[in-house]
Design an enzyme around this catalytic site. Structure first.
Site, short mmCIF file in Angstrom:
data_model
loop_
_atom_site.label_atom_id
_atom_site.label_comp_id
_atom_site.label_asym_id
_atom_site.label_seq_id
_atom_site.Cartn_x
_atom_site.Cartn_y
_atom_site.Cartn_z
N GLU A 10 46.80 44.60 43.48
CA GLU A 10 48.26 44.53 43.59
C GLU A 10 48.81 43.35 42.81
N ARG B 251 40.20 21.02 60.02
CA ARG B 251 39.88 22.19 59.18
C ARG B 251 40.39 23.47 59.82
N TYR C 203 46.53 56.12 43.68
CA TYR C 203 47.50 55.47 42.78
C TYR C 203 46.74 55.02 41.55
N GLY D 299 41.72 53.36 44.30
CA GLY D 299 41.07 53.63 45.57
C GLY D 299 41.30 55.07 45.98
N ARG E 278 30.70 26.19 71.26
CA ARG E 278 29.61 25.43 70.62
C ARG E 278 29.65 23.97 71.01
N SER F 264 46.43 44.06 34.68
CA SER F 264 47.60 43.17 34.82
C SER F 264 48.72 43.60 33.90
N GLY G 274 25.57 27.82 61.13
CA GLY G 274 24.62 28.85 60.73
C GLY G 274 24.98 30.22 61.26
N GLN H 271 46.85 53.57 38.20
CA GLN H 271 47.60 52.77 37.22
C GLN H 271 46.68 51.96 36.35
N THR H 272 45.68 51.27 36.96
CA THR H 272 44.79 50.37 36.24
C THR H 272 43.81 51.16 35.38
C1 LIG Z 1 47.58 45.98 53.23
C2 LIG Z 1 47.98 46.90 52.12
C3 LIG Z 1 48.49 48.15 52.69
C4 LIG Z 1 48.67 49.28 51.99
C5 LIG Z 1 48.17 49.49 50.60
C6 LIG Z 1 46.79 49.93 50.57
C7 LIG Z 1 45.84 49.29 49.99
C8 LIG Z 1 46.05 48.03 49.19
C9 LIG Z 1 44.74 47.63 48.64
C10 LIG Z 1 44.32 48.04 47.42
C11 LIG Z 1 45.14 48.90 46.53
C12 LIG Z 1 45.37 48.24 45.24
C13 LIG Z 1 46.18 48.85 44.36
C14 LIG Z 1 46.44 48.25 43.07
O1 LIG Z 1 45.92 47.21 42.69
S1 LIG Z 1 47.60 49.12 42.18
C15 LIG Z 1 47.74 48.29 40.66
C16 LIG Z 1 48.38 46.92 40.82
N1 LIG Z 1 48.67 46.41 39.53
C17 LIG Z 1 49.48 45.37 39.36
O2 LIG Z 1 49.97 44.75 40.29
C18 LIG Z 1 49.79 45.03 37.94
C19 LIG Z 1 50.37 43.65 37.80
N2 LIG Z 1 51.25 43.61 36.63
C20 LIG Z 1 52.61 43.79 36.77
O3 LIG Z 1 53.17 43.98 37.83
C21 LIG Z 1 53.43 43.69 35.51
O4 LIG Z 1 52.61 44.00 34.39
C22 LIG Z 1 54.02 42.25 35.29
C23 LIG Z 1 55.05 42.01 36.36
C24 LIG Z 1 52.93 41.20 35.35
C25 LIG Z 1 54.67 42.18 33.90
O5 LIG Z 1 55.47 43.31 33.80
P1 LIG Z 1 56.29 43.58 32.44
O6 LIG Z 1 55.45 43.19 31.27
O7 LIG Z 1 56.85 44.91 32.50
O8 LIG Z 1 57.49 42.61 32.64
P2 LIG Z 1 57.77 41.21 31.98
O9 LIG Z 1 57.97 41.41 30.53
O10 LIG Z 1 56.78 40.16 32.43
O11 LIG Z 1 59.16 40.89 32.70
C26 LIG Z 1 60.31 41.59 32.28
C27 LIG Z 1 61.34 41.42 33.35
O12 LIG Z 1 61.01 42.29 34.43
C28 LIG Z 1 60.95 41.58 35.62
N3 LIG Z 1 60.00 42.26 36.50
C29 LIG Z 1 58.67 42.39 36.30
N4 LIG Z 1 58.12 43.09 37.34
C30 LIG Z 1 59.15 43.39 38.17
C31 LIG Z 1 59.21 44.09 39.42
N5 LIG Z 1 58.10 44.58 40.01
N6 LIG Z 1 60.40 44.21 40.01
C32 LIG Z 1 61.51 43.70 39.42
N7 LIG Z 1 61.54 42.99 38.23
C33 LIG Z 1 60.35 42.87 37.64
C34 LIG Z 1 60.52 40.20 35.22
O13 LIG Z 1 60.85 39.26 36.23
C35 LIG Z 1 61.34 40.02 33.96
O14 LIG Z 1 62.63 39.73 34.32
P3 LIG Z 1 63.49 38.75 33.38
O15 LIG Z 1 62.73 37.45 33.31
O16 LIG Z 1 64.80 38.64 34.06
O17 LIG Z 1 63.54 39.44 32.05
C1 LIG Z 2 39.30 46.29 45.54
C2 LIG Z 2 40.26 46.70 44.44
C3 LIG Z 2 41.06 47.83 44.63
C4 LIG Z 2 41.92 48.26 43.62
N1 LIG Z 2 42.66 49.41 43.80
C5 LIG Z 2 43.43 49.86 42.79
C6 LIG Z 2 44.16 51.08 42.93
O1 LIG Z 2 44.10 51.75 43.95
N2 LIG Z 2 44.92 51.50 41.88
C7 LIG Z 2 45.02 50.78 40.72
O2 LIG Z 2 45.73 51.22 39.80
N3 LIG Z 2 44.35 49.60 40.56
C8 LIG Z 2 43.57 49.13 41.56
N4 LIG Z 2 42.88 47.95 41.41
C9 LIG Z 2 42.96 47.24 40.13
C10 LIG Z 2 43.81 45.99 40.27
O3 LIG Z 2 45.13 46.32 40.41
C11 LIG Z 2 43.60 45.10 39.02
O4 LIG Z 2 42.24 44.70 38.98
C12 LIG Z 2 44.50 43.87 39.10
O5 LIG Z 2 45.82 44.26 38.86
C13 LIG Z 2 44.09 42.77 38.12
O6 LIG Z 2 44.15 43.28 36.82
P1 LIG Z 2 42.90 43.13 35.84
O7 LIG Z 2 41.71 43.67 36.54
O8 LIG Z 2 43.33 43.68 34.55
O9 LIG Z 2 42.70 41.56 35.71
P2 LIG Z 2 42.96 40.68 34.38
O10 LIG Z 2 44.41 40.59 34.15
O11 LIG Z 2 42.09 41.18 33.31
O12 LIG Z 2 42.46 39.27 34.95
C14 LIG Z 2 41.35 38.58 34.39
C15 LIG Z 2 41.74 37.10 34.26
O13 LIG Z 2 42.76 37.02 33.26
C16 LIG Z 2 43.84 36.20 33.72
N5 LIG Z 2 45.08 36.61 33.06
C17 LIG Z 2 45.46 37.88 32.76
N6 LIG Z 2 46.65 37.86 32.16
C18 LIG Z 2 47.05 36.57 32.06
C19 LIG Z 2 48.20 35.90 31.54
N7 LIG Z 2 49.21 36.55 30.97
N8 LIG Z 2 48.25 34.56 31.64
C20 LIG Z 2 47.25 33.85 32.23
N9 LIG Z 2 46.13 34.43 32.73
C21 LIG Z 2 46.04 35.77 32.64
C22 LIG Z 2 43.87 36.48 35.21
O14 LIG Z 2 44.54 35.41 35.92
C23 LIG Z 2 42.37 36.54 35.56
O15 LIG Z 2 41.90 35.20 35.78
C24 LIG Z 2 42.00 47.51 42.41
C25 LIG Z 2 41.23 46.36 42.23
C26 LIG Z 2 40.36 45.95 43.25
C27 LIG Z 2 39.51 44.69 43.04
#
Ligand SMILES: CC/C=C\C/C=C\C/C=C\C/C=C/C(=O)SCCNC(=O)CCNC(=O)[C@H](O)C(C)(C)COP(=O)(O)OP(=O)(O)OC[C@H]1O[C@@H](n2cnc3c(N)ncnc32)[C@H](O)[C@@H]1OP(=O)(O)O
Ligand SMILES: Cc1cc2nc3c(=O)[nH]c(=O)nc-3n(C[C@H](O)[C@H](O)[C@H](O)COP(=O)(O)OP(=O)(O)OC[C@H]3O[C@@H](n4cnc5c(N)ncnc54)[C@H](O)[C@@H]3O)c2cc1C
Length: 652
Positions: free
Chosen positions: A412, A321, A135, A166, A299, A144, A389, A137-138
């Site tokens: 996520e 704790r 996946y 990943g 312990r 973020s 320890g 995306q990042t």
């Molecule tokens: C145990 C796990 C098992 C299986 C998985 C395997 C492994 C897991 C481990 C590692 C894999 C990791 C993968 C990754 O990390 S993938 C990448 C993940 N990245 C993120 O999560 C990015 C985070 N950022 C966001 O989601 C969006 O940028 C964010 C929501 C912060 C902002 O989005 P956007 O700028 O488009 O929206 P806003 O302008 O803030 O809001 C507009 C509007 O939209 C609503 N909104 C936003 N997101 C959602 C959503 N997901 N669903 C529905 N609605 C959404 C938001 O509330 C606003 O609504 P309104 O206020 O009414 O206008």
């Molecule tokens: C182990 C691991 C596995 C991953 N796997 C995947 C994958 O499979 N696919 C994929 O696409 N991505 C993956 N990622 C990436 C992951 O999704 C991003 O790292 C995550 O979404 C955080 O985004 P960032 O790194 O841009 O952090 P940033 O957003 O740059 O965060 C840095 C700091 O900025 C702060 N910050 C950012 N925006 C704001 C705001 N608006 N207001 C206040 N504070 C803010 C945050 O709180 C944080 O303290 C993985 C990451 C890790 C660590």
């Protein structure tokens, strides 16, 4: 002594049927049976040994993970395991691997975003693992802020750097790629594409694409079994029908067609994974608590009575704790069960083009993912410290568990970024009250705002804190008053976005308060239902009270500053908490036995089921390659010359 249960005396003290609790923890008798069978299948197969991981180099570690994943896949095929059995088997193999992303994100994204035609093409290949997906995306510059991703996908009526994904680094043949869709000169924002990145013949990287591993990550072993990757596209071309087109299409002529659905549906997989991460938090925390509880019962230190030192689990500080973490593990389990229901419900509604609960689903999955992962990461570290320890030894299982788990606070969705989403949802809910919109779901309590703003806590004696209605109302009042206060201060800003940023620390705290209310409310709801088993409900009621009162104690500032409770009532809550610790104490080991973890899965000498810690800790030390020779490598080069020089100097 092998074969002796050094914790028998603890198990004999329990006041409930641990086998009945095992069913409640698993969710059902069927779920328990699958989990129990898969955990034993893995534990009894030497191919899945994991005690050597810390001694392997990164490349050996990764190759070993590929071997295990391939072996697991063969087992799944050979035994004709169901999807549920296969998922549990991979869970108990307990090794982050590319398969997590293939099954956990790549397949769900296809299922959620593809058209029927696209599913017919891609899902059979993915299910048979004839293609392996990740996946993507990042990017290096954006994780973020999804809306600011820079990779572009420009439609060519005639004919982009990812970071972190990943599975991408060495294994995946395909990626779900997020890119800005541009057609007819207009940018339509981020969309999902499926892109082949490696040859299915020789696994070579396809032309125009550069791929690598991003390097060693935090901790020994740990998440280094995963090939998180880096990928760069240089003007590659993919067919138009590899834009996943369930919610938006591009015609052959390049015309963009958006179905009448919220654009955020493209984020659906993240919502799905956040939901899964909440259940996973209860898995990880329960594992750490199991280790720390069993070891705390083994312990002994100080406080000797009749020449026998005291079990550290009997110290009130150890209980204060450890037992809140035990209660949290159960609390996260049950809120995770409810979140699964919420997700299923919203998915069914989406199928009927009913988007009414989408905001609730987003806020709940984002907020609960954030607070359960934060509490779990901190909780695993606290469990390490609870083991003194020996907790710092890799053979305790805790350092690696922490290192594998802690990125859950970031992936996520960064936890703070997600809480800000919840805050946005709460401010919107409060502002809509003025216009008469009735809040529903997890914000329904805001519908009783007048009452909550005027309410006074009824606690007069410690036992009153055992009353679920009193506890629930205290959490509702705290949350409502924090949200209303934020909304009121926000309204004083002419620029709402500027106000939101200025007040964001307080907004995050209000979001935490709301999410903790959800956890307390769902635990109470769970106990209002049918809880089978001898003595089981009584134990869960104690754990529910511990979770609530410990949370109240930890966030006392909120409860006092909003005048939700008085200092006297806070003191009575502490008295009740200590009494609850004493009631849980005789059941502690049985409550962690109920997780039904094998010694293999725990991977911990301190957490052994039989409690036979010291002889095994000692034996484990000698297995370390450092002890292969009495004289260490480097003695003749570096120690002997130094000693001889010092000897010469002393004779001068
Ligand atoms: C145990 C796990 C098992 C299986 C998985 C395997 C492994 C897991 C481990 C590692 C894999 C990791 C993968 C990754 O990390 S993938 C990448 C993940 N990245 C993120 O999560 C990015 C985070 N950022 C966001 O989601 C969006 O940028 C964010 C929501 C912060 C902002 O989005 P956007 O700028 O488009 O929206 P806003 O302008 O803030 O809001 C507009 C509007 O939209 C609503 N909104 C936003 N997101 C959602 C959503 N997901 N669903 C529905 N609605 C959404 C938001 O509330 C606003 O609504 P309104 O206020 O009414 O206008
Ligand atoms: C182990 C691991 C596995 C991953 N796997 C995947 C994958 O499979 N696919 C994929 O696409 N991505 C993956 N990622 C990436 C992951 O999704 C991003 O790292 C995550 O979404 C955080 O985004 P960032 O790194 O841009 O952090 P940033 O957003 O740059 O965060 C840095 C700091 O900025 C702060 N910050 C950012 N925006 C704001 C705001 N608006 N207001 C206040 N504070 C803010 C945050 O709180 C944080 O303290 C993985 C990451 C890790 C660590």
């Amino acid at each position: 002594m092998e074969g002796v249960d050094h914790l028998a005396h603890e198990r004999n003290r329990s006041q409930f049927d641990v086998n009945d609790m095992k069913i409640v923890w698993a969710g059902s008798r069927e779920a328990f049976e699958v989990s129990d069978r898969m955990s034993r299948l893995v534990a009894n197969d030497p191919a899945f040994r994991k005690d050597n991981r810390v001694h392997l180099t990164r490349k050996e570690l990764f190759k070993n993970t590929l071997r295990k994943a391939a072996y697991a896949w063969k087992k799944i095929i050979e035994l004709k395991l169901s999807e549920e059995e296969a998922g549990r088997l991979r869970f108990f193999v307990d090794e982050p691997a590319y398969t997590d992303l293939h099954w956990g994100m790549f397949v769900p994204f296809l299922k959620g975003q593809g058209t029927e035609e696209q599913l017919q093409k891609w899902l059979p290949l993915a299910y048979k693992m004839q293609i392996i997906g990740c996946y993507a995306q990042t990017e290096l510059g954006h994780g973020s802020n999804v809306q600011w991703l820079e990779t572009t996908a420009t439609f060519d009526p005639k004919t982009d750097e990812f970071w972190w994904p990943g599975g991408l680094g060495k294994v995946s043949t395909h990626a779900v790629v997020f890119a800005r869709l541009i057609t007819n000169g207009r940018d339509y924002g981020v969309h999902g594409f499926i892109v082949q990145i490696r040859s299915l013949d020789d696994h070579s990287v396809l032309p125009g694409i550069t791929i690598g591993d991003i390097g060693v990550k935090f901790g020994n072993g740990a998440y280094n079994t995963m090939d998180n990757g880096v990928m760069h596209f240089d003007h590659i071309r993919i067919p138009r029908n590899q834009l996943l087109m369930r919610f938006s299409q591009v015609t052959r002529e390049g015309k963009y067609v958006q179905s009448d659905v919220p654009r955020q549906l493209v984020y659906g997989t993240m919502v799905y994974v956040r939901k899964t991460i909440v259940i996973d938090a209860s898995n990880a925390l329960s594992r750490a608590v199991c280790i720390a509880t069993r070891y705390s019962a083994v312990r002994r230190q100080f406080g000797s009575q009749d020449g026998v030192e005291t079990q550290v689990i009997n110290y009130k500080t150890q209980q204060s704790r450890l037992f809140p973490l035990l209660a949290s593990a159960y609390a996260f389990r049950f809120v995770g069960e409810w979140l699964q229901w919420l997700y299923t419900d919203v998915t069914q509604r989406l199928a009927a083009n009913d988007f009414s609960t989408l905001p609730e689903a987003h806020a709940c999955t984002a907020g609960l993912k954030s607070i359960t992962t934060a509490a779990t990461a901190d909780g695993i570290e606290e469990c390490r410290k609870l083991c003194g320890g020996h907790g710092y030894l890799c053979s305790s299982g805790l350092p690696e568990l922490f290192a594998v788990y802690v990125p859950a606070c970031t992936y996520e969705g960064d936890n703070v970024v997600l809480l800000l989403q919840v805050a946005r949802f709460l401010v919107k809910t409060v502002s809509q009250l003025v216009s008469g919109k009735k809040p529903v779901g997890t914000t329904a309590y805001m519908g009783r705002l007048q009452h909550l703003m005027e309410s006074t806590c009824k606690v007069q004696k410690a036992e009153d804190w055992l009353n679920p209605s009193i506890v629930l109302e205290a959490f509702e009042v705290r949350s409502a008053r924090m949200s209303v206060e934020c909304a009121k201060r926000l309204s004083q800003f002419t620029n709402q976005e500027e106000g939101f940023h200025e007040l964001s620390p307080s907004l995050v705290e209000a979001a935490v308060a709301h999410c903790q209310l959800i956890i307390v409310a769902k635990f109470i709801e769970k106990l209002q239902g049918d809880i089978p088993g001898n003595g089981v409900k009584d134990q869960l009621q104690k754990l529910c009270s511990i979770y609530a009162l410990f949370t109240l104690h930890k966030h006392l500032g909120d409860f006092l500053s909003t005048s939700t409770i008085t200092p006297k009532q806070a003191s009575l809550a502490d008295d009740q908490l200590r009494s609850l610790y004493a009631q849980v104490r005789p059941n502690a080991v049985a409550l962690v036995d109920a997780f039904n973890y094998t010694d293999h899965y725990l991977g911990s000498i301190l957490g052994r089921y039989d409690g036979n810690v010291y002889p095994n800790l000692y034996d484990e030390a000698w297995k370390d390659p450092m002890n292969d020779t009495a004289v260490p490598d480097g003695y003749h080069e570096y120690i002997k010359p130094l000693l001889k020089q010092q000897l010469r100097n002393s004779r001068l």
